[in-house]
Design a protein around this motif. Structure first.
Motif, short mmCIF file in Angstrom:
data_model
loop_
_atom_site.label_atom_id
_atom_site.label_comp_id
_atom_site.label_asym_id
_atom_site.label_seq_id
_atom_site.Cartn_x
_atom_site.Cartn_y
_atom_site.Cartn_z
N HIS A 49 0.80 -1.22 0.00
CA HIS A 49 0.00 0.00 0.00
C HIS A 49 0.84 1.27 0.00
O HIS A 49 0.31 2.36 -0.16
CB HIS A 49 -1.02 0.00 1.16
CG HIS A 49 -0.39 -0.02 2.51
ND1 HIS A 49 -1.09 0.13 3.67
CD2 HIS A 49 0.90 -0.18 2.88
CE1 HIS A 49 -0.27 0.06 4.70
NE2 HIS A 49 0.94 -0.12 4.24
N SER A 50 2.15 1.13 0.18
CA SER A 50 2.99 2.31 0.04
C SER A 50 3.63 2.36 -1.34
O SER A 50 4.41 3.26 -1.63
CB SER A 50 4.05 2.36 1.14
OG SER A 50 5.01 1.36 0.93
N LYS A 52 5.51 -0.07 -2.75
CA LYS A 52 6.73 -0.87 -2.91
C LYS A 52 6.43 -2.17 -3.64
O LYS A 52 5.46 -2.85 -3.31
CB LYS A 52 7.36 -1.16 -1.55
CG LYS A 52 7.88 0.09 -0.87
CD LYS A 52 8.71 -0.22 0.35
CE LYS A 52 9.19 1.08 0.98
NZ LYS A 52 10.08 0.85 2.11
N GLN A 72 0.25 2.50 -7.35
CA GLN A 72 -0.27 2.86 -6.02
C GLN A 72 -0.92 4.24 -6.05
O GLN A 72 -1.96 4.46 -5.45
CB GLN A 72 0.84 2.87 -4.97
CG GLN A 72 0.26 2.98 -3.55
CD GLN A 72 0.79 4.16 -2.78
OE1 GLN A 72 1.99 4.39 -2.72
NE2 GLN A 72 -0.09 4.93 -2.19
N ASN A 144 4.27 -1.32 10.62
CA ASN A 144 5.28 -0.56 9.90
C ASN A 144 4.84 -0.41 8.44
O ASN A 144 4.96 -1.34 7.66
CB ASN A 144 6.62 -1.33 10.01
CG ASN A 144 7.69 -0.71 9.13
OD1 ASN A 144 7.58 0.44 8.72
ND2 ASN A 144 8.71 -1.49 8.83
N LYS A 145 4.35 0.78 8.11
CA LYS A 145 3.82 0.98 6.76
C LYS A 145 4.91 0.85 5.70
O LYS A 145 4.64 0.62 4.53
CB LYS A 145 3.18 2.37 6.65
CG LYS A 145 1.90 2.49 7.45
CD LYS A 145 1.26 3.85 7.22
CE LYS A 145 0.26 4.15 8.32
NZ LYS A 145 0.63 5.37 9.06
N LYS A 146 6.15 1.00 6.13
CA LYS A 146 7.26 0.93 5.17
C LYS A 146 7.65 -0.52 4.86
O LYS A 146 8.52 -0.76 4.05
CB LYS A 146 8.50 1.64 5.76
CG LYS A 146 8.24 3.09 6.08
CD LYS A 146 9.53 3.79 6.47
CE LYS A 146 9.92 3.54 7.90
NZ LYS A 146 11.02 4.42 8.33
N PHE A 147 7.03 -1.44 5.57
CA PHE A 147 7.41 -2.84 5.50
C PHE A 147 7.66 -3.32 4.07
O PHE A 147 6.86 -3.09 3.16
CB PHE A 147 6.31 -3.68 6.15
CG PHE A 147 6.60 -5.15 6.20
CD1 PHE A 147 7.64 -5.62 6.98
CD2 PHE A 147 5.85 -6.04 5.46
CE1 PHE A 147 7.92 -6.97 7.03
CE2 PHE A 147 6.12 -7.40 5.51
CZ PHE A 147 7.16 -7.85 6.30
N LEU B 9 13.81 2.05 -0.97
CA LEU B 9 13.45 3.22 -0.16
C LEU B 9 12.48 4.13 -0.92
O LEU B 9 12.73 4.49 -2.06
CB LEU B 9 14.71 4.03 0.19
CG LEU B 9 15.80 3.27 0.93
CD1 LEU B 9 17.00 4.16 1.15
CD2 LEU B 9 15.28 2.74 2.27
N LYS B 10 11.41 4.44 -0.26
CA LYS B 10 10.44 5.37 -0.85
C LYS B 10 10.79 6.78 -0.39
O LYS B 10 10.81 7.05 0.81
CB LYS B 10 9.03 4.97 -0.40
CG LYS B 10 7.94 5.92 -0.87
CD LYS B 10 6.58 5.32 -0.59
CE LYS B 10 5.46 6.29 -0.94
NZ LYS B 10 4.13 5.66 -0.78
N ARG B 79 2.09 7.62 2.25
CA ARG B 79 2.05 6.40 3.06
C ARG B 79 3.32 5.55 2.90
O ARG B 79 3.74 5.24 1.80
CB ARG B 79 0.83 5.57 2.67
CG ARG B 79 0.56 4.42 3.61
CD ARG B 79 -0.42 3.43 3.01
NE ARG B 79 -1.77 3.93 2.93
CZ ARG B 79 -2.53 3.84 1.84
NH1 ARG B 79 -2.06 3.28 0.76
NH2 ARG B 79 -3.75 4.31 1.83
N GLY B 80 3.88 5.19 4.02
CA GLY B 80 5.02 4.28 4.00
C GLY B 80 6.30 4.87 3.44
O GLY B 80 7.16 4.13 2.96
N ALA B 81 6.45 6.19 3.50
CA ALA B 81 7.68 6.81 3.00
C ALA B 81 8.84 6.50 3.93
O ALA B 81 8.67 6.42 5.15
CB ALA B 81 7.49 8.31 2.86
N ASP B 82 10.03 6.31 3.37
CA ASP B 82 11.22 6.07 4.18
C ASP B 82 11.96 7.36 4.47
O ASP B 82 12.74 7.45 5.39
CB ASP B 82 12.16 5.12 3.45
CG ASP B 82 11.57 3.73 3.33
OD1 ASP B 82 11.71 2.95 4.28
OD2 ASP B 82 10.93 3.44 2.29
N ALA B 110 1.39 11.48 6.58
CA ALA B 110 2.08 10.19 6.54
C ALA B 110 1.98 9.47 7.88
O ALA B 110 2.11 8.26 7.95
CB ALA B 110 3.54 10.38 6.16
#
Lengths: 468, 185
Positions: A49-50, A52, A72, A144-147, B9-10, B79-82, B110
């Motif tokens: 969902h981010s 990736k 996305q 962890n949304k970055k997962f 990495l986002k 969402r989910g940014a690094d 975020a």
């Protein structure tokens, strides 16, 4: 106004041209800028969902990070408006979306398959992911949304590509039914009896399989095995080479049985394509399951079940040439048993009245039987085409808005397709494009009668977990 | 996990319109610069592979539009940014003053698990313009702001000349490595 611009901008953006292509194997370094990648007819993508990348059928995932980000953005943009994106048509391409919590699945295809069929394939792709990781993977994204999920799927490439390949040859992928290897009733019973014994010793499911076909299958009381789970489980086993080399004990999730938990699968190949799967809820059951396997193996050897399995594989299943018809339709004497008496009429192409192929699905049993593909349907291209035609037929018969329908007769330049659905069964049949309608209907009746006459050999009864 | 696996990495690039976000990205990814201004619509995406301390990184760069009318896209995009890169133009005071809004907007939308320590990078761009004579935001002032926000790394760049762009993005990888989460199920 901005909505339209965004989509256009995303699809027409200038591509970088400074990355050389390194062609090596299927998973070479191709990305979305390469012509060969763009020419692929059917892409599957899984992303988080981010945005990736998690899986891509073609190209290396990390090279497609820009592309998955675009996907996305499109999904999230629509989500932001309180809506869900399901389907986009762009020229000859269809883009089908499926959102499963934090996991997004997308198919981009120019195969003209119905979007519902493609969505069903995405559902299975997601299911296959759950087989390997369970649905508790969602919790990783909550924390962890970055997962980044990619590392957890390491080494499972073949499982997904094999599943995607099966969308074009395995009717179980759209029928949601399983199929059995044809066997004498007594042979299947003998196999079922010993599987029943081990299930009573605390095994949850015991399955004896030959490739993707069931030899016998027994479940513990009140435990039922969904045909989709069987499909995903057998695909996982058949596409993972290491199962062939030794007895294995592997955590596995059956998403329709319980998507949150792992079961533990003991897998052992008894013959080249014949394997035993014993599923337990206990992670320390390896030695118990191994003992069960030894017991099963010795009983199967004594009763010659494995020999019968080999014989059935060689004989093949039902052949349209063998559909019994009376003298007004054909002069040959009927041969009532699968795989017998075909040699005498092998010269004829196809079955009576131009019958090329059929699939019969028993609704109560959750099982189907499909005739063998033979001349003139002997190229994989023609077979794929036929399955796609069936799939289309299936979707149109089960259409929620205007259906379900009882019968359908459809003629195009490739086939006459006939579908007949009753509360007990579904019949899908393909005839020569010049087939006579009245005669074709008559033959379909014959096929159904024939299947019912043979049901003790081609279906699994009694031992079926569905009877619980 | 002690593996040397590749990390994805986002990276979100934010800042007022016209500060040079797209130019920075183009200079970094394609080593190209164009004087013509083309407003980004919605967002644009590029990937770049880099190596840092023997680790391979794929940067998934989200180049967003600076115009206000696109800011509603934020929630989903962030969402989910690094890492988040905040860009301003050293020749435009307003673009510097707005950094605070961009940062807060990002943290709200975020909602990262640890907002205090979320990795930002600040870039003061266009230091080449008029040989620095039209500059209105001093380096000292910018660094002071960065220090007040938890020591955000600060870089001054020229997307046109390609000055310092590489170093700014290296810093992103370094930050990510520092914050690498453990993968567990």
């Amino acid at each position: 106004m901005p909505k339209f611009q965004i989509l256009q901008r995303m699809t027409s953006r200038d591509r970088r041209d400074d990355e050389p292509e390194k062609g090596k194997g299927k998973k070479n370094d191709r990305d979305d800028a390469s012509v060969s990648w763009r020419k692929r007819k059917k892409h599957f993508f899984v992303l988080s969902h981010s945005g990736k990348p998690i899986y891509s059928r073609y190209g290396a995932e990390h090279k497609l990070a820009g592309f998955t980000a675009t996907l996305q953005a499109i999904i999230s943009y629509v989500e932001n408006g309180g809506d869900n994106i399901r389907f986009v048509r762009a020229g000859k391409h269809q883009v089908v979306f499926l959102v499963k919590g934090p996991i997004y699945l997308v198919c981009i295809s120019c195969t003209e398959e119905p979007d519902d069929a493609l969505r069903g394939q995405l559902e299975l792709l997601h299911g296959q992911m759950l087989v390997i990781l369970t649905k508790s993977i969602d919790r990783c994204f909550e924390k962890n949304k970055k997962f980044d999920m990619t590392p957890l799927l390491g080494g499972t490439e073949a499982v997904f590509s094999s599943l995607i390949h099966s969308f074009s040859w395995n009717p179980a992928t759209f029928l949601h039914a399983y199929t059995c290897l044809p066997l004498a009733f007594s042979t299947r019973q003998a196999a079922g009896a010993i599987l029943q014994d081990v299930v009573e010793s605390g095994v949850l499911f015991a399955m004896l399989m030959c490739k993707h076909k069931v030899v016998s299958l027994v479940g513990a009381q009140k435990a039922s095995l969904h045909p989709d789970d069987m499909l995903l489980l057998s695909n996982f086993i058949l596409s993972t080479k290491s199962f062939r080399t030794s007895e294995s004990f592997s955590p596995i999730c059956l998403p329709r049985y319980n998507p949150m938990a792992f079961l533990h699968a003991y897998v052992h190949y008894l013959e080249v394509d014949t394997y035993l799967v014993l599923l337990s809820i206990n992670s320390d059951d390896f030695y118990h399951l191994k003992d069960c396997r030894i017991q099963i193996e010795s009983v199967l050897a004594k009763s010659n079940v494995l020999g019968e399995v080999q014989k059935s594989v060689l004989d093949g299943g039902l052949h349209v040439e063998d559909v019994p018809v009376d003298s007004s339709l054909r002069s040959d004497s009927p041969s009532p048993h699968p795989g017998q008496g075909r040699a005498a009429i092998a010269s004829r192409i196809g079955g009576p009245a131009g019958l090329l192929h059929f699939i019969y699905r028993s609704i109560n049993l959750d099982q189907y039987v499909s005739s063998e593909l033979s001349s003139p349907l002997n190229s994989s291209r023609l077979q794929k085409e036929l399955y796609r035609a069936y799939q289309k037929l299936y979707v149109s018969m089960h259409d929620r808005q205007i259906g379900p329908h009882k019968t359908q007769f459809r003629r195009d330049e490739s086939y006459v397709l006939l579908c007949w659905i009753t509360p007990d069964f579904e019949l899908y049949a393909a005839f020569d494009p010049l087939a006579d309608k009245a005669l074709a209907i008559k033959i379909c009746n014959r096929v159904c009668q024939w299947v019912r006459d043979l049901e003790n050999e081609i279906f699994l009864f009694g031992g079926s977990p569905f009877s619980w | 996990m002690a593996s040397r696996r590749r990390m994805l990495l986002k990276v979100i690039i934010l800042g007022d319109s016209g500060v040079g976000k797209t130019s920075l990205m183009n200079q970094y990814v394609n080593r190209k610069f164009s004087n013509q201004y083309k407003a980004t619509i919605g967002a644009d995406f590029l990937t770049k592979e880099i190596q840092f301390e023997d680790r391979l990184f794929t940067l998934q760069i989200w180049d967003t539009a600076g115009q206000e009318r696109f800011q509603s896209l934020g929630v989903a995009f962030y969402r989910g940014a690094d890492c988040c890169v905040l860009v301003y133009d050293v020749n435009v005071m307003k673009s510097f003053e707005n950094l605070n809004n961009w940062r807060e907007e990002f943290l709200i939308q975020a909602s990262p698990s640890d907002p205090e320590n979320f990795p930002f990078v600040v870039i003061g761009n266009k230091i080449d313009v008029d040989n620095g004579n039209s500059r209105v935001v001093s380096e000292k002032k910018a660094r002071a702001w960065c220090a007040s926000k938890g020591n955000i790394p600060y870089f001054e760049t020229s997307a046109k000349e390609g000055i310092n762009v590489e170093a700014a993005f290296q810093c992103i990888a370094k930050d990510a490595l520092k914050n690498e989460p453990e993968d567990e199920m």
